[in-house]
Design an enzyme around this catalytic site. Structure first.
Site, PDB file in Angstrom:
ATOM      1  N   GLU A  47       4.628 -10.818  13.939  1.00 38.21           N
ATOM      2  CA  GLU A  47       4.008 -11.407  15.121  1.00 38.21           C
ATOM      3  C   GLU A  47       4.457 -12.859  15.277  1.00 38.21           C
ATOM      4  OE1 GLU A  47      -0.059 -10.393  15.130  1.00 38.21           O
ATOM      5  OE2 GLU A  47      -0.396 -11.268  17.112  1.00 38.21           O
ATOM      6  N   ARG A  82       0.833  -1.213   0.000  1.00 36.64           N
ATOM      7  CA  ARG A  82       0.000   0.000   0.000  1.00 36.64           C
ATOM      8  C   ARG A  82       0.867   1.261   0.000  1.00 36.64           C
ATOM      9  NH1 ARG A  82      -3.459  -2.139   4.692  1.00 36.64           N
ATOM     10  NH2 ARG A  82      -2.055  -3.910   4.471  1.00 36.64           N
TER      11      ARG A  82
HETATM   12  P1  AMP Z   1       3.648  -2.680  12.140  1.00 30.29           P
HETATM   13  O1  AMP Z   1       4.947  -3.231  11.620  1.00 30.29           O
HETATM   14  O2  AMP Z   1       3.126  -3.427  13.337  1.00 30.29           O
HETATM   15  O3  AMP Z   1       3.722  -1.198  12.388  1.00 30.29           O
HETATM   16  O4  AMP Z   1       2.560  -2.926  11.005  1.00 30.29           O
HETATM   17  C1  AMP Z   1       2.461  -2.070   9.919  1.00 30.29           C
HETATM   18  C2  AMP Z   1       2.151  -2.786   8.636  1.00 30.29           C
HETATM   19  O5  AMP Z   1       1.115  -3.749   8.795  1.00 30.29           O
HETATM   20  C3  AMP Z   1       1.676  -1.793   7.617  1.00 30.29           C
HETATM   21  O6  AMP Z   1       2.267  -2.093   6.352  1.00 30.29           O
HETATM   22  C4  AMP Z   1       0.161  -1.961   7.603  1.00 30.29           C
HETATM   23  O7  AMP Z   1      -0.337  -1.847   6.309  1.00 30.29           O
HETATM   24  C5  AMP Z   1      -0.105  -3.331   8.202  1.00 30.29           C
HETATM   25  N1  AMP Z   1      -1.110  -3.299   9.296  1.00 30.29           N
HETATM   26  C6  AMP Z   1      -0.879  -3.515  10.617  1.00 30.29           C
HETATM   27  N2  AMP Z   1      -2.006  -3.434  11.360  1.00 30.29           N
HETATM   28  C7  AMP Z   1      -3.000  -3.144  10.484  1.00 30.29           C
HETATM   29  C8  AMP Z   1      -4.433  -2.902  10.627  1.00 30.29           C
HETATM   30  N3  AMP Z   1      -5.059  -2.940  11.816  1.00 30.29           N
HETATM   31  N4  AMP Z   1      -5.135  -2.608   9.501  1.00 30.29           N
HETATM   32  C9  AMP Z   1      -4.514  -2.548   8.290  1.00 30.29           C
HETATM   33  N5  AMP Z   1      -3.197  -2.771   8.089  1.00 30.29           N
HETATM   34  C10 AMP Z   1      -2.427  -3.062   9.168  1.00 30.29           C
END
Ligand code: AMP
Length: 188
Positions: free
Chosen positions: A108, A71
């Site tokens: 995760e 995205r």
């Molecule tokens: P993080 O590494 O935990 O900050 O996760 C960020 C990545 O995961 C981004 O590329 C987001 O597009 C995706 N992502 C994580 N949580 C969500 C959510 N609740 N809704 C949509 N995309 C998410």
């Protein structure tokens, strides 16, 4: 911050928030998925998000916009065009054809790797990182480290959505990189 600016920001947040679709329990139970395809499909909201994302840096020189797969490509490409910068894709392992630099990061469950072409950014170039959402910040942290590894000057990391309860923005700020987000949602 002036009251006028606060009000404008609140108006923009409401406007963009209403263009995002929230889907409970996707891709698994307990996750509220923030779906930006509805925002992308709304011409006015898409333009507004692109204009606002890098607004604090738009008056200065930006050499490259780096977008995180997938995205971040859609948003980053539009932002790069808007600020007359080049675009650099940060991709999942195994997708880029030329010489690459890579970095591992935790998901995760288990770990993953992201990559860039080693010549995508010249040392000292001024770069803005773009993705749709910051949650734990693990993905963006790896991207910032990868950009710094090849000598980029990372001006900022910009996201439409922040999930502040997960602490991602603070993680990026600790790396000395300012974070801009346009909307916050409670929870995760
Ligand atoms: P993080 O590494 O935990 O900050 O996760 C960020 C990545 O995961 C981004 O590329 C987001 O597009 C995706 N992502 C994580 N949580 C969500 C959510 N609740 N809704 C949509 N995309 C998410």
């Amino acid at each position: 911050m002036s009251e006028a600016l606060t009000m404008a920001t609140a108006a923009i947040e409401n406007d963009l928030k209403s263009a995002i679709r929230s889907i409970p329990d996707y891709p698994k139970p307990g996750i509220m998925f923030r779906d930006i395809t509805t925002l992308l499909g709304n011409a006015r909201a898409f333009r507004r998000a692109v204009d606002e994302l890098v607004q604090p840096w738009a008056g200065g020189k930006i050499d490259k916009v780096a977008g995180i797969e997938a995205r971040g490509f859609i948003l980053g490409g539009a932002v790069a065009h808007q600020v007359s910068a080049g675009f650099v894709p940060i991709r999942k392992k195994g997708k880029l054809p030329f010489k690459r630099v890579s970095i591992g990061y935790s998901l995760e469950y288990g770990i993953d790797e992201m990559e860039m072409h080693e010549d995508a950014i010249a040392p000292g170039e001024r770069v803005i990182l773009v993705d749709d959402l910051i949650a734990t910040g693990g993905t963006a942290e790896a991207a910032v480290k990868l950009l710094k590894q090849i000598g980029a000057s990372v001006l900022a990391a910009c996201f439409i959505i922040d999930l502040p309860d997960l602490g991602g923005a603070k993680k990026i700020e600790k790396l000395g990189v300012p974070v801009r987000t346009l909307i916050t949602f409670e929870g995760h």
